[in-house]
Design an enzyme around this catalytic site. Structure first.
Site: not given
Lengths: 760, 370
Positions: B102, B198, B250
């Site tokens: 910004y 994870e 995973d």
């Protein structure tokens, strides 16, 4: 030629006679009875029954054809007399037969067409024959490039008027030396094909000389495509040496200004070439000749038949060189005809053709069509079936959708109307229609913007000419159309669907000049598709396209560079200011100076000033012509094969030969008239001579454009110009963009941007 | 936001950033297109250092030219980011990369274009600046959003506040973006190992079951691909506290890759490998062999590999740091089965199967990949 004659003269089956005959037909007619019914048909009678053959099939077309015939006559007459034509065409609504107030233009069925020229006038005794006798004229018996050919047109128009309104053709004519103008009313006795004329009065006419013909006829007036106005526009493009004034039955008087101040060369009359004649014509020539021996006949009645060639022909035909021409008939004649086709002969001379010329075409296109790129190509003469011809092509291109079609505009308006109707459909909700209208408005705006894209979806427009006469009907049957479709326009940066003309704001100009233009039909609406003709058209268009491609490329590149530069320009401020911040406490940065420096680097890497120049060119409409020519010439320069290289030298060279060209031009009209050798005749034959090498090349069919141009260039530098050069150099004088030349400035002045009209 | 305490390097940063302006000014003076050389951050410019066992960035550089349509905007953005960092440095402030986005975002004069439209643009430029100026993000006074949480047998000091990670509630201690010594100090550690998970969901299970208490460890997650703070913290655990690190992800190509980033470093941030990569990290699961070994209902829990999975798996197969026999076998097995498993699949057996049976057994059996 032959076919026209046979149509007119062969006893076609007589039209079904008196009504009583059918009942009696039960009984077979005897030869005597039949012979009693067999009689001559006058040409005029024939026409009366077959008016569609000459372009009078419907009232709309009849009006246009009448104007066309009168204008063609005027142009031919002026040019032959060496006068720069000024022609006024006026159309008025004629009072209807029932009397009362004249109806509105859209409703009217009767019009009075007046065409007035500044030509030499017509000798009193000939007036009747010229305007009220079919097949009377000066052009039919000569093999020479001219607009009209058969001497039918204006008489036919008069007769059409007479048939449909009962009004005679009114003629006012004044010859320069005579004090008063003669007024005539002429009508045609259709049975005898003889004029009925009576002079009404002699008047003081405000003009030095000229002819005015007024015909009242049944017709329909329309605007847009196929209109008289469009016809005059087209005529003005192909005849930039003429001024036309158009006074329509309603609306503004319009003037089509002159683009060049020099008359086209008067074409020379030639004898037929053996390759181009038909057996029937040969038989007739054998009968008509004054020669006593066959060799003499061949050598004197044909071009390019030398004594030696005549001997060869006789040998090939197994005929005695001393045979009496009149005695050659039947099989002998056929053998002779075959021999004529087989013996090797030089191509016919080409100085009988007077092309418009590249520069004059440019001027014509420029003054009538609004665009930003123009180019024109005049090919070297070529030959089809023993008839010499020259193909000329040109392009007017509007890069920013300048050029629009009338039809498209109308369609757009209609769509708008229907949309508005939809809005008006009283929807109770007062809010909704408003938003709908807004939406539609936005959509329309979008559409408009889309149209303004470089390549609009509309097809380009093909304008066709034969011997400077616009061809308006039967476009797709025309060899020019076939050639234009055949050209791969895509490689020149245009879009093109298979089997159609390219898309875009493009006008394609094609002109065929020839002693005998092969039309597909009697009404002279389309050029027959001879291989030689189509090939020449294609080559001419390809050259135009190539130049357009170069131009478009340049513009596209300049635009791209400019968009890059704009983008860089936006970022420069950011980067410069960031630099200022980064250097804080480490020395000061002159941010403004840095911006300027960066700006100049950005400009340098985006093609520098060239980019601006390329893009600015389009914005300065008044300088269009000169600039366009520069573009065109650059295009030529850019791609010239080695050895020719007009390069930078082209411009200075172009200035030189003007002087050389002038005498030749001045001489041309005299030459054309056959009034031989006046004082300075010396140069004209030279010009003719220098044309020869070019012809020879054309005949061989091997000459490459480059070589010819090289020849032309040589001609320019050295002696008097050949036929090729004349139009070019004469133009150099006209619109070379050199203000030093008085005429150039004049020409420019006349072509103010405001006078340009969007032709589409 | 975080007090800057390393004044020593500040002069250098300001000077280095000013040098970028000097280059532009010099080019402009000479009438040349300003340009900067930016080390290439792509697979083509990284190599796997067998000896150090992490990914290193090569020396290839890409010239970013101002007056080149494809690079002009990035060039401008780089200058803007540099100027913004210079401002932060001058004012002694630190800001998030979101804030920086910004800071530099505004409409360009005379156009309808913004200097930056997406944060990804400024983030990429920051990384460019890191490698070009050779100052890491933290040194540029920038940090990323907090991501990841931690709980376990450790007490640390975060900006002066003492945090006992055994008493951080169900949400855990949020791992800040900057975990350098001047921000985070380790006070007391009773953990035997570190477990990096994870996903937040699985971390919650472990935290709720107080797995770390039972097994004397630190459990943390990085919310998918672990951010730099999490990776740097792991690095410090391993290198400063000498704890072993287990990675629990995973069973899919993306999980494998998370593990490899933790272990060898990422391609994109190869220049940070030496301070982030943990070559000793171990892949504890989920292995493509586990569902069989642990008697999972494979029909119920398996998810078919889609095209992108297969493509990614094949890419990973080719990475030099996945060339060990065990890894090749692991990945080939997944491809052969054509299925992948999420960590949550273990919950299919029972809620606390993972904390009570699976992980303890895995660690006990040393059933991991290296």
């Amino acid at each position: 030629m032959a076919s026209r004659k046979s149509k007119a003269a062969t006893p076609t089956p007589p039209p079904i006679p008196e009504g009583g005959r059918r009942k009696k037909a039960v009984k077979a007619a005897t030869a005597q009875e039949m012979s009693a019914r067999q009689r001559d048909i006058s040409v005029a009678e024939f026409f009366q029954k077959n008016r569609h053959l000459l372009g009078f099939d419907n009232p709309r077309k009849a009006l246009l054809t009448t104007v066309k015939e009168a204008v063609d006559n005027s142009l031919d007459a002026c040019e032959e007399a060496g006068i720069l034509p000024e022609i006024e065409v006026k159309i008025e609504v004629a009072p209807s037969s029932e009397g009362g107030l004249p109806p509105s233009v859209a409703q009217a069925t009767r019009f009075t067409v007046s065409v007035t020229d500044n030509g030499p006038g017509i000798v009193k005794k000939n007036v009747g024959k010229v305007f009220a006798k079919l097949l009377y004229g000066s052009k039919f018996h000569r093999l020479r490039q001219s607009r009209g050919q058969q001497g039918i047109g204006i008489s036919a128009a008069g007769m059409y008027g007479q048939l449909t309104t009962g009004k005679p053709t009114r003629v006012v004519s004044k010859i320069a030396k005579e004090p008063k103008a003669h007024c005539f009313e002429v009508s045609i006795d259709a049975k005898k094909n003889e004029p009925v004329e009576h002079e009404t009065k002699q008047i003081d006419w405000g003009r030095e000389q000229g002819t005015s013909v007024t015909i009242t006829l049944e017709g329909r007036f329309q605007k847009g495509k196929g209109s008289v106005e469009e016809y005059l526009e087209l005529t003005s493009i192909a005849n930039p040496h003429a001024v036309f004034v158009y006074i329509p039955p309603e609306g503004e008087r319009r003037e089509f200004p002159r683009g060049v101040d020099v008359l086209p060369d008067q074409p020379r009359e030639i004898k037929p070439h053996p390759y181009g004649i038909e057996l029937g014509m040969l038989l007739k020539m054998l009968q008509d000749t004054k020669s006593h021996w066959l060799t003499g006949f061949l050598a004197s009645e044909f071009v390019r038949v030398s004594g030696k060639a005549a001997d060869e022909i006789c040998k090939a035909a197994k005929l005695s060189p001393r045979a009496k021409p009149r005695s050659i008939m039947g099989k002998d004649a056929e053998a002779l005809y075959k021999a004529l086709q087989t013996v090797k002969l030089m191509s016919p001379p080409t100085d009988c053709i007077s092309p418009i010329g590249e520069k004059a075409i440019l001027a014509g296109l420029y003054k009538e069509i609004k665009g930003d790129f123009y180019t024109a190509v005049t090919r070297s003469p070529a030959v089809y079936r023993g008839n010499p011809f020259v193909i000329e092509a040109g392009i007017a291109f509007g890069n920013q959708g300048f050029i629009k079609k009338d039809s498209d505009d109308e369609k757009g308006e209609q769509e708008e109307l229907s949309l508005d109707d939809g809005d008006g459909n009283g929807n109770g909700d007062s809010e909704r229609p408003k938003t709908l209208a807004e939406l539609r408005k936005a959509a329309r705006l979008k559409e408009k913007q889309a149209k303004e894209e470089i390549k609009g979806p509309e097809l380009s427009r093909l304008i066709r000419f034969a011997n400077r006469v616009p061809l308006v009907y039967q476009q797709t049957a025309c060899s020019t159309y076939k050639a234009a479709v055949e050209v791969g326009w895509r490689k020149y940066g245009l879009t093109q669907s298979r089997g159609s003309l390219p898309q875009g704001s493009l006008v394609i100009f094609v002109h065929m000049a020839s002693v005998w233009v092969p039309f597909t039909s009697e009404s002279k609406e389309a050029i027959a598709d001879y291989d030689e003709v189509r090939k020449e058209i294609r080559l001419a268009l390809q050259e135009c396209g190539r130049r357009l491609g170069i131009h478009l490329n340049k513009i596209a590149r300049a635009k791209y560079e400019m968009s890059r530069r704009d983008k860089f320009g936006l970022y420069i401020k950011e980067v410069a200011e960031a630099c200022g911040k980064l250097k804080h406490k480490y020395g000061t940065v002159n941010v403004e100076k840095l911006k300027k420096q960066l700006q100049s680097v950005a400009s340098k890497v985006t093609g520098g000033e060239k980019t601006e120049a390329e893009l600015k060119r389009k914005e300065n409409a008044p300088e269009e012509l000169a600039n366009t020519i520069v573009v065109t010439e650059q295009g030529i320069q850019g791609d010239v094969p080695e050895g020719m290289a007009p390069g930078g030298a082209a411009a200075p060279e172009a200035a030189e030969p003007i002087e050389a060209a002038e005498p030749a031009e001045a001489e041309a009209p005299a030459k054309g008239k056959g009034k031989s050798k006046k004082g300075k005749a010396g140069k004209a034959p030279k010009a003719a001579k220098s044309a020869k090498p070019v012809e020879a090349k054309a005949f061989k069919g091997k000459a490459k454009p480059a070589q010819q141009s090289a020849k032309a260039a040589k001609g320019k530098a050295g002696g008097p110009p050949g036929i090729d050069d004349i139009p070019i150099t004469s133009f150099g004088k006209q619109i070379s963009g050199k203000p030093a030349k008085g005429k150039a400035a004049k020409a420019k002045g006349k072509q103010g941007g405001s006078k340009q009209k969007e032709l589409f | 936001m975080v007090a800057n305490s390393k004044k020593g390097s500040n002069r250098d940063l300001a000077k280095a950033l000013a040098g970028m302006a000097d280059q532009v000014i010099a080019s402009a003076n000479k009438g040349r297109t300003p340009s900067m050389d930016i080390p290439v951050r792509s697979l083509a410019n990284v190599s796997f250092n067998e000896k150090k066992r992490y990914i290193e960035m090569g020396s290839a550089k890409q010239q970013r030219e101002f007056f080149n349509v494809n690079m002009a905007k990035k060039f401008m953005q780089t200058m803007l980011v540099a100027a913004a960092c210079r401002q932060l440095e001058d004012e002694g402030k630190t800001t998030s990369i979101r804030d920086l986005f910004y800071m530099i975002k505004h409409r360009i004069d005379g156009s309808s274009e913004n200097t930056v439209d997406e944060q990804t643009e400024s983030d990429a430029v920051i990384e460019d600046l890191e490698v070009t100026a050779q100052f890491i993000r933290e040194e540029l006074n920038l940090f990323a959003e907090n991501k990841g949480a931690l709980a376990g047998e450790i007490t640390l000091v975060d900006s002066g506040d003492t945090i006992d990670a055994r008493a951080v509630g169900s949400g855990g201690w949020a791992i800040p973006s900057i975990v350098e010594d001047h921000v985070i100090k380790f006070k007391k550690c009773t953990a035997k190992f570190v477990l990096l998970v994870e996903k937040a969901a699985v971390w919650h299970r472990l935290n709720q079951d107080k797995y770390w208490k039972k097994h004397k460890c630190i459990v943390l997650h990085g919310g998918g691909q672990p951010p730099r703070g999490v990776r740097r913290l792991c690095w410090r655990f391993v290198n400063e506290l000498k704890l072993p690190l287990y990675v629990y992800v995973d069973n899919d190509p993306w999980g494998y890759y998370i593990y490899s980033v933790v272990k060898q470093g990422s391609i994109n941030l190869a220049f940070e490998s030496q301070r982030m990569a943990v070559p000793s990290a171990r892949f504890i699961g989920l292995s493509s062999f586990d569902p069989g070994t642990y008697g999972l209902d494979q029909k119920a829990t398996a998810i078919g590999l889609d095209e992108s999975d297969i493509r990614r798996a094949k890419e990973i197969l080719a990475y030099p740091w996945f060339q060990s026999k065990a890894w090749q076998k692991e990945i080939h097995n997944m491809l052969a089965n054509g299925v992948k498993y999420e960590l949550e699949a273990l919950t299919n057996k029972s809620i606390s199967f993972v904390t009570e049976e699976y992980l303890p057994k895995k660690i006990k059996d040393k059933d991991w990949l290296d």
